[in-house]
Design a protein around this motif. Structure first.
Motif, PDB file in Angstrom:
ATOM      1  N   ILE A  56       0.819  -1.213   0.000  1.00 39.82           N
ATOM      2  CA  ILE A  56       0.000   0.000   0.000  1.00 39.82           C
ATOM      3  C   ILE A  56       0.852   1.262   0.000  1.00 39.82           C
ATOM      4  CG2 ILE A  56      -1.968  -1.100   1.105  1.00 39.82           C
ATOM      5  CD1 ILE A  56      -1.179   0.381   3.695  1.00 39.82           C
ATOM      6  N   ALA A  57       2.098   1.169   0.450  1.00 38.01           N
ATOM      7  CA  ALA A  57       2.957   2.344   0.542  1.00 38.01           C
ATOM      8  C   ALA A  57       3.705   2.634  -0.753  1.00 38.01           C
ATOM      9  CB  ALA A  57       3.941   2.183   1.690  1.00 38.01           C
ATOM     10  N   CYS A  58       4.242   1.600  -1.412  1.00 39.25           N
ATOM     11  CA  CYS A  58       5.047   1.831  -2.618  1.00 39.25           C
ATOM     12  C   CYS A  58       4.419   1.267  -3.885  1.00 39.25           C
ATOM     13  CB  CYS A  58       6.460   1.280  -2.445  1.00 39.25           C
ATOM     14  SG  CYS A  58       6.558  -0.529  -2.410  1.00 39.25           S
ATOM     15  N   THR A 113      -8.984  -4.103   9.481  1.00 38.69           N
ATOM     16  CA  THR A 113      -8.720  -4.495   8.103  1.00 38.69           C
ATOM     17  C   THR A 113      -7.218  -4.637   7.900  1.00 38.69           C
ATOM     18  OG1 THR A 113     -10.665  -3.249   7.425  1.00 38.69           O
ATOM     19  CG2 THR A 113      -9.134  -3.897   5.687  1.00 38.69           C
ATOM     20  N   ASP A 114      -6.808  -5.704   7.222  1.00 40.21           N
ATOM     21  CA  ASP A 114      -5.395  -5.970   6.977  1.00 40.21           C
ATOM     22  C   ASP A 114      -4.972  -5.411   5.629  1.00 40.21           C
ATOM     23  OD1 ASP A 114      -5.687  -9.280   8.387  1.00 40.21           O
ATOM     24  OD2 ASP A 114      -5.238  -7.387   9.363  1.00 40.21           O
ATOM     25  N   PHE A 115      -3.768  -4.826   5.581  1.00 42.02           N
ATOM     26  CA  PHE A 115      -3.198  -4.269   4.364  1.00 42.02           C
ATOM     27  C   PHE A 115      -1.769  -4.771   4.218  1.00 42.02           C
ATOM     28  CE2 PHE A 115      -6.446  -1.318   5.736  1.00 42.02           C
ATOM     29  CZ  PHE A 115      -7.138  -1.071   4.560  1.00 42.02           C
ATOM     30  N   PRO A 116      -1.388  -5.209   3.009  1.00 43.70           N
ATOM     31  CA  PRO A 116      -0.026  -5.708   2.793  1.00 43.70           C
ATOM     32  C   PRO A 116       0.965  -4.558   2.636  1.00 43.70           C
ATOM     33  CG  PRO A 116      -1.278  -5.859   0.772  1.00 43.70           C
ATOM     34  CD  PRO A 116      -2.228  -5.378   1.824  1.00 43.70           C
ATOM     35  N   ALA A 117       2.194  -4.780   3.099  1.00 39.62           N
ATOM     36  CA  ALA A 117       3.256  -3.777   2.975  1.00 39.62           C
ATOM     37  C   ALA A 117       4.610  -4.462   2.936  1.00 39.62           C
ATOM     38  CB  ALA A 117       3.208  -2.795   4.145  1.00 39.62           C
ATOM     39  N   GLU A 173       1.747   5.278   8.607  1.00 38.27           N
ATOM     40  CA  GLU A 173       1.314   6.681   8.458  1.00 38.27           C
ATOM     41  C   GLU A 173       0.012   6.750   7.656  1.00 38.27           C
ATOM     42  OE1 GLU A 173       4.317   9.196   6.743  1.00 38.27           O
ATOM     43  OE2 GLU A 173       5.853   8.434   8.101  1.00 38.27           O
ATOM     44  N   LEU A 174      -0.058   5.985   6.554  1.00 39.38           N
ATOM     45  CA  LEU A 174      -1.264   5.969   5.722  1.00 39.38           C
ATOM     46  C   LEU A 174      -2.461   5.441   6.510  1.00 39.38           C
ATOM     47  CD1 LEU A 174       0.262   4.595   2.402  1.00 39.38           C
ATOM     48  CD2 LEU A 174      -0.571   6.915   2.803  1.00 39.38           C
ATOM     49  N   GLY A 188     -11.247   8.747   8.612  1.00 38.78           N
ATOM     50  CA  GLY A 188     -12.349   7.899   8.184  1.00 38.78           C
ATOM     51  C   GLY A 188     -12.433   7.741   6.670  1.00 38.78           C
ATOM     52  N   GLN A 189     -11.497   8.337   5.946  1.00 34.35           N
ATOM     53  CA  GLN A 189     -11.453   8.228   4.487  1.00 34.35           C
ATOM     54  C   GLN A 189     -10.790   6.907   4.095  1.00 34.35           C
ATOM     55  OE1 GLN A 189     -12.754  10.560   2.329  1.00 34.35           O
ATOM     56  NE2 GLN A 189     -13.555  11.462   4.215  1.00 34.35           N
ATOM     57  N   PRO A 190     -11.001   6.445   2.842  1.00 36.77           N
ATOM     58  CA  PRO A 190     -10.307   5.229   2.400  1.00 36.77           C
ATOM     59  C   PRO A 190      -8.789   5.424   2.444  1.00 36.77           C
ATOM     60  CG  PRO A 190     -12.039   5.821   0.866  1.00 36.77           C
ATOM     61  CD  PRO A 190     -11.923   6.951   1.844  1.00 36.77           C
TER      62      PRO A 190
END
Length: 92
Positions: free
Chosen positions: A33-35, A59-63, A73-74, A82-84
């Motif tokens: 999600i960062a790069c 919710t899980d996000f890969p990094a 940070e994101l 509360g934004q996506p």
């Protein structure tokens, strides 16, 4: 002669969404999600070069391992506003 019963707009949307595959973070096509770098599922195994970071909502996000600070940070911004999540555009 009676007319055939039609689905309402809401019912049609529900049927369409139920039939379409939902994106999963654990699927074969994963991006940081960062790069935005493409991540293989094997990168989450030892020795790990990628990880999963969670927001406060669970919710899980890969990094990538190197992008964990930026990913957090994101997610902090996402939790605060509360934004996506503002993810980086994907690249291979």
């Amino acid at each position: 002669m009676k007319r055939e019963k039609k689905l309402t707009k809401r019912e049609r949307k529900a049927v369409e969404q139920a039939g379409s595959p939902q994106p999963h973070h654990d699927s074969a096509h994963i991006h940081c999600i960062a790069c935005g770098r493409h991540l293989e599922p094997t990168e989450f195994d030892d020795p790990a070069t990628a990880t999963v970071v969670s927001c406060q909502h669970g919710t899980d996000f890969p990094a990538c391992i190197g992008c964990i600070a930026k990913a957090r940070e994101l997610l902090a911004e996402h939790d605060r506003t509360g934004q996506p999540v503002k993810t980086a555009s994907a690249w291979h």
